[in-house]
Design a protein around this motif. Structure first.
Motif, PDB file in Angstrom:
ATOM      1  N   PHE A   1       0.849  -1.186   0.000  1.00  0.00           N
ATOM      2  CA  PHE A   1       0.000   0.000   0.000  1.00  0.00           C
ATOM      3  C   PHE A   1       0.886   1.236   0.000  1.00  0.00           C
ATOM      4  N   GLU A   2       0.664   2.138  -0.924  1.00  0.00           N
ATOM      5  CA  GLU A   2       1.219   3.470  -0.758  1.00  0.00           C
ATOM      6  C   GLU A   2       0.422   4.184   0.326  1.00  0.00           C
ATOM      7  N   LYS A   3       1.046   5.099   1.026  1.00  0.00           N
ATOM      8  CA  LYS A   3       0.367   5.768   2.138  1.00  0.00           C
ATOM      9  C   LYS A   3      -0.988   6.330   1.730  1.00  0.00           C
ATOM     10  N   GLU A   4      -1.041   6.906   0.547  1.00  0.00           N
ATOM     11  CA  GLU A   4      -2.290   7.539   0.115  1.00  0.00           C
ATOM     12  C   GLU A   4      -3.384   6.512  -0.158  1.00  0.00           C
ATOM     13  N   ASP A   5      -2.999   5.254  -0.420  1.00  0.00           N
ATOM     14  CA  ASP A   5      -3.999   4.207  -0.664  1.00  0.00           C
ATOM     15  C   ASP A   5      -4.848   3.929   0.565  1.00  0.00           C
ATOM     16  N   ILE A   6      -4.233   4.060   1.745  1.00  0.00           N
ATOM     17  CA  ILE A   6      -4.963   3.788   2.979  1.00  0.00           C
ATOM     18  C   ILE A   6      -4.930   4.996   3.914  1.00  0.00           C
TER      19      ILE A   6
ATOM     20  N   CYS B   1     -18.716  -2.548   5.370  1.00  0.00           N
ATOM     21  CA  CYS B   1     -17.362  -2.708   5.900  1.00  0.00           C
ATOM     22  C   CYS B   1     -16.440  -1.630   5.338  1.00  0.00           C
ATOM     23  N   PRO B   2     -15.366  -1.309   6.055  1.00  0.00           N
ATOM     24  CA  PRO B   2     -14.403  -0.333   5.551  1.00  0.00           C
ATOM     25  C   PRO B   2     -13.469  -0.945   4.512  1.00  0.00           C
ATOM     26  N   ILE B   3     -13.218  -0.185   3.449  1.00  0.00           N
ATOM     27  CA  ILE B   3     -12.235  -0.589   2.450  1.00  0.00           C
ATOM     28  C   ILE B   3     -11.289   0.587   2.220  1.00  0.00           C
ATOM     29  N   PRO B   4     -10.069   0.336   1.760  1.00  0.00           N
ATOM     30  CA  PRO B   4      -9.124   1.441   1.536  1.00  0.00           C
ATOM     31  C   PRO B   4      -9.621   2.377   0.446  1.00  0.00           C
ATOM     32  N   VAL B   5      -9.388   3.674   0.632  1.00  0.00           N
ATOM     33  CA  VAL B   5      -9.812   4.630  -0.384  1.00  0.00           C
ATOM     34  C   VAL B   5      -9.125   4.355  -1.713  1.00  0.00           C
ATOM     35  N   GLY B   6      -7.904   3.828  -1.687  1.00  0.00           N
ATOM     36  CA  GLY B   6      -7.167   3.508  -2.909  1.00  0.00           C
ATOM     37  C   GLY B   6      -7.322   2.067  -3.345  1.00  0.00           C
ATOM     38  N   TYR B   7      -8.510   1.491  -3.138  1.00  0.00           N
ATOM     39  CA  TYR B   7      -8.717   0.070  -3.420  1.00  0.00           C
ATOM     40  C   TYR B   7      -8.439  -0.286  -4.881  1.00  0.00           C
ATOM     41  N   ASP B   8      -8.795   0.590  -5.813  1.00  0.00           N
ATOM     42  CA  ASP B   8      -8.630   0.258  -7.230  1.00  0.00           C
ATOM     43  C   ASP B   8      -7.153   0.108  -7.581  1.00  0.00           C
ATOM     44  N   THR B   9      -6.339   1.067  -7.140  1.00  0.00           N
ATOM     45  CA  THR B   9      -4.895   0.996  -7.390  1.00  0.00           C
ATOM     46  C   THR B   9      -4.307  -0.262  -6.774  1.00  0.00           C
TER      47      THR B   9
END
Length: 231
Positions: free
Chosen positions: A164-169, A182-190
């Motif tokens: 994960f890059e920091k911005e992904d999560i 449920c929570p998913i990372p904002v950068g899930y697509d990347t």
């Protein structure tokens, strides 16, 4: 602490994989409830995240759940879960299961009534608890990849191909998973493209056959329970 834990409905499912998913969904709800009450952050991970995006729930042939946490949240979770998990779910770490090595996956939740039959057959000397599981992947800042976070599995086995890059999560967003949010990372697509490429493409039909999992007969660990039917 009062929690709103759901009941176990595995025996009312129409087939084996539905029973497995019933067990996993209840376990995820228990995990989510504890995290929500104590404001512990987590996110759906790996195939569970893929299932959330592509199927709005489980990948139809998947037989486990993957979640991710930062180390600070994991340390809080295991302290609380040791006391607060229901009796039928076992928190598996090196401290609770002397046969278990946490070098790859640092913690798991295990259902006490079941076992992965194929794994038990293929690994007859394995003594650690082998019930239906939630894998908890713990993330730290990576020592080699700048501004990235990795877990032990990625650092030891994949050569840091997945991270994960920091911005992904940087934060999580709510998303449907079966009848949950449920929570998913904002950068899930990347992340998913980094992990799976074109993740909307289904595998061939032979790889969509679910593995049989014994949902009513436990492994031979000390932390097991015998199933008593409600039918």
């Amino acid at each position: 602490m009062d929690y709103n834990f759901p009941i176990d409905n595995r025996e009312f499912a129409k087939n084996n994989i539905d029973s497995v998913h019933s067990v996993l969904l209840r376990m995820l709800k228990v995990f989510h409830e504890i995290c929500s009450v104590h404001e512990i952050d987590y996110w759906l991970e790996y195939g569970t995240l893929l299932g959330a995006i592509r199927h709005k729930g489980f990948i139809p042939w998947d037989n486990e759940v993957d979640v991710g946490m930062l180390r600070s949240d994991f340390n809080r979770f295991i302290k609380i879960a040791t006391q607060d998990l229901p009796n039928d779910i076992f928190l598996q770490t090196e401290n609770t299961d002397i046969f278990y090595s946490s070098s790859v996956v640092e913690g798991k939740l295990r259902d006490k009534y079941s076992n992965y039959q194929k794994f038990t057959k293929d690994n007859p000397t394995a003594k650690w608890h082998n019930g239906i599981k939630i894998d908890i992947f713990v993330y730290d800042l990576d020592s080699k990849l700048e501004n990235c976070l990795t877990n032990s599995f990625e650092r030891l086995l994949s050569g840091r191909k997945i991270y994960f890059e920091k911005e992904d999560i940087e934060y999580t967003v709510p998303h449907n998973f079966e009848d949950m949010i449920c929570p998913i990372p904002v950068g899930y697509d990347t992340y998913l493209r980094r992990n799976y490429g074109d993740y909307w493409q289904l595998p061939n039909e032979m790889d969509q056959i679910p593995e049989y999992v014994e949902v009513f007969i436990p492994c031979e660990h000390t932390e097991i329970l015998e199933w008593h039917s409600r039918l």
